[in-house]
Write an enzyme that holds these catalytic residues in place. Structure first.
Site, PDB file in Angstrom:
ATOM      1  N   HIS A  77       0.852  -1.240  -0.100  1.00 10.27           N
ATOM      2  CA  HIS A  77      -0.065  -0.195  -0.512  1.00 10.27           C
ATOM      3  C   HIS A  77       0.729   1.241  -0.297  1.00 10.27           C
ATOM      4  CE1 HIS A  77      -3.790   1.526   1.633  1.00 10.27           C
ATOM      5  NE2 HIS A  77      -3.083   2.905   0.929  1.00 10.27           N
ATOM      6  N   ARG A  88       2.077   4.662   0.282  1.00  9.40           N
ATOM      7  CA  ARG A  88       1.569   6.102  -0.280  1.00  9.40           C
ATOM      8  C   ARG A  88       1.910   7.902  -0.490  1.00  9.40           C
ATOM      9  NH1 ARG A  88      -0.747   2.685   4.967  1.00  9.40           N
ATOM     10  NH2 ARG A  88      -2.696   3.981   4.579  1.00  9.40           N
ATOM     11  N   HIS A  97       7.159   4.251   4.082  1.00 10.09           N
ATOM     12  CA  HIS A  97       7.113   2.435   4.126  1.00 10.09           C
ATOM     13  C   HIS A  97       6.992   2.251   2.763  1.00 10.09           C
ATOM     14  CE1 HIS A  97       3.115   3.040   3.831  1.00 10.09           C
ATOM     15  NE2 HIS A  97       2.674   3.287   4.608  1.00 10.09           N
ATOM     16  N   GLU A 152      -2.664  -1.549  -2.933  1.00 10.18           N
ATOM     17  CA  GLU A 152      -3.831  -0.308  -2.621  1.00 10.18           C
ATOM     18  C   GLU A 152      -3.451   0.674  -2.374  1.00 10.18           C
ATOM     19  OE1 GLU A 152      -4.665  -3.997   1.025  1.00 10.18           O
ATOM     20  OE2 GLU A 152      -4.129  -2.257   1.862  1.00 10.18           O
ATOM     21  N   THR A 210      -3.581   4.684   8.782  1.00 11.00           N
ATOM     22  CA  THR A 210      -3.709   3.728   7.811  1.00 11.00           C
ATOM     23  C   THR A 210      -5.180   4.328   7.486  1.00 11.00           C
ATOM     24  OG1 THR A 210      -4.183   1.640   7.948  1.00 11.00           O
ATOM     25  CG2 THR A 210      -4.218   2.151  10.122  1.00 11.00           C
ATOM     26  N   HIS A 230      -8.456  -5.101   7.594  1.00  9.56           N
ATOM     27  CA  HIS A 230      -7.979  -4.707   8.317  1.00  9.56           C
ATOM     28  C   HIS A 230      -7.924  -5.424  10.095  1.00  9.56           C
ATOM     29  CE1 HIS A 230      -6.221   0.087   9.197  1.00  9.56           C
ATOM     30  NE2 HIS A 230      -7.377  -0.250  10.742  1.00  9.56           N
ATOM     31  N   ASP A 231      -7.033  -4.875  10.485  1.00  4.43           N
ATOM     32  CA  ASP A 231      -6.728  -5.830  11.987  1.00  4.43           C
ATOM     33  C   ASP A 231      -7.220  -7.123  12.464  1.00  4.43           C
ATOM     34  OD1 ASP A 231      -6.108  -3.103  12.957  1.00  4.43           O
ATOM     35  OD2 ASP A 231      -7.992  -2.498  13.757  1.00  4.43           O
ATOM     36  N   GLY A 285      -1.395  -7.562   7.049  1.00  3.91           N
ATOM     37  CA  GLY A 285      -0.004  -7.100   7.548  1.00  3.91           C
ATOM     38  C   GLY A 285       0.530  -6.405   9.272  1.00  3.91           C
ATOM     39  N   HIS A 286       0.056  -5.623   9.970  1.00  2.00           N
ATOM     40  CA  HIS A 286       0.246  -4.680  11.024  1.00  2.00           C
ATOM     41  C   HIS A 286      -0.202  -6.208  12.099  1.00  2.00           C
ATOM     42  CE1 HIS A 286       0.997  -1.820  14.031  1.00  2.00           C
ATOM     43  NE2 HIS A 286      -0.152  -2.509  14.489  1.00  2.00           N
TER      44      HIS A 286
END
Length: 237
Positions: free
Chosen positions: A43, A45, A50, A70, A100, A190-191, A213-214
């Site tokens: 992803h 940005r 990152h 993304e 995020t 997400h999460d 990911g995270h």
């Protein structure tokens, strides 16, 4: 079986923190696939804090599974995706300064814009997915944009599930069923974590792919990357 696509943004964040090439993003992406993951997600940005735009090009010959990029379809992002030609592009309405992703598209308000962007990607044979909240009218709107898939934004589910509220999965299940009825594929992300992924998968009909990911990278600090990838794969069976 639902496919696991691993988001490697956090690997790039760690690399960038020292200004060198450790950990090596290409080596980690290769290893993640060798460990069994069915996809790699990035992803990028605009501030490249990152994933760098160059990373997207460098990863192209490395990713032998599915490659998912993304991002918010600003002109620079659109050109990047058209040049790299990943397996899938996931459109996310991030603000420039977003830490995020924190919301899905209003697919009704932005229908014409999304339709135009998606049409451009489809001309380049790139599968398209639209990041959406679990709201039925947004799923119907996604259908009108011409998207191939939706990605359900799962932060609310994850937060509520951690509090013991398993009913939080219900709007996601309803929207997934609607998407399937409309002929749209269903992704999610997400999460999502080792704690909630099995329950989520078991309750979401037609779930094709999750992007994680995270949580996955954080869990790997304790349990090891290869082990964690396979723990996710086991839960997704």
């Amino acid at each position: 079986m639902t496919k696991l696509s691993v988001n490697v943004n956090k690997i790039a964040t760690l690399r960038n923190s020292r200004g060198g090439d450790t950990p090596n993003l290409l080596k980690v992406a290769t290893d993640i696939q060798d460990f069994g993951a069915e996809g790699i997600t990035i992803h990028p940005r605009p501030d490249e804090r990152h994933i760098r735009y160059q990373d997207a090009y460098d990863l192209k010959p490395i990713v032998y599974t599915e490659y998912n990029i993304e991002g918010n379809p600003i002109p620079k992002f659109v050109e990047l995706v058209k040049e790299v030609k990943p397996t899938q592009v996931t459109l996310v309405p991030d603000a420039v300064d977003a830490i995020t992703s924190n919301a899905g598209w209003d697919t009704i308000e932005h229908k014409d814009f999304l339709r135009e962007v998606i049409s451009e990607f489809k001309k380049n044979d790139i599968r398209t997915s639209v990041f959406v909240d679990p709201v039925e009218k947004m799923i119907e709107g996604a259908k009108e944009t011409g998207a191939d898939r939706i990605e359900l934004y799962t932060e609310t589910f994850a937060s509520e599930y951690a509090k013991g509220n398993k009913d939080a999965v219900l709007p996601y299940a309803t929207c997934a069923m609607l998407a399937v009825d409309l002929g749209i594929g269903v992704n999610a992300g997400h999460d999502l974590s080792l704690d909630n992924i099995k329950f989520f998968k078991e309750n979401i009909p037609g779930l094709l792919e999750v992007s994680i990911g995270h949580a996955l990278i954080s869990e790997s600090l304790y349990l090891g990357l290869e082990n964690v990838v396979n723990m996710y794969l086991h839960r997704l069976k």
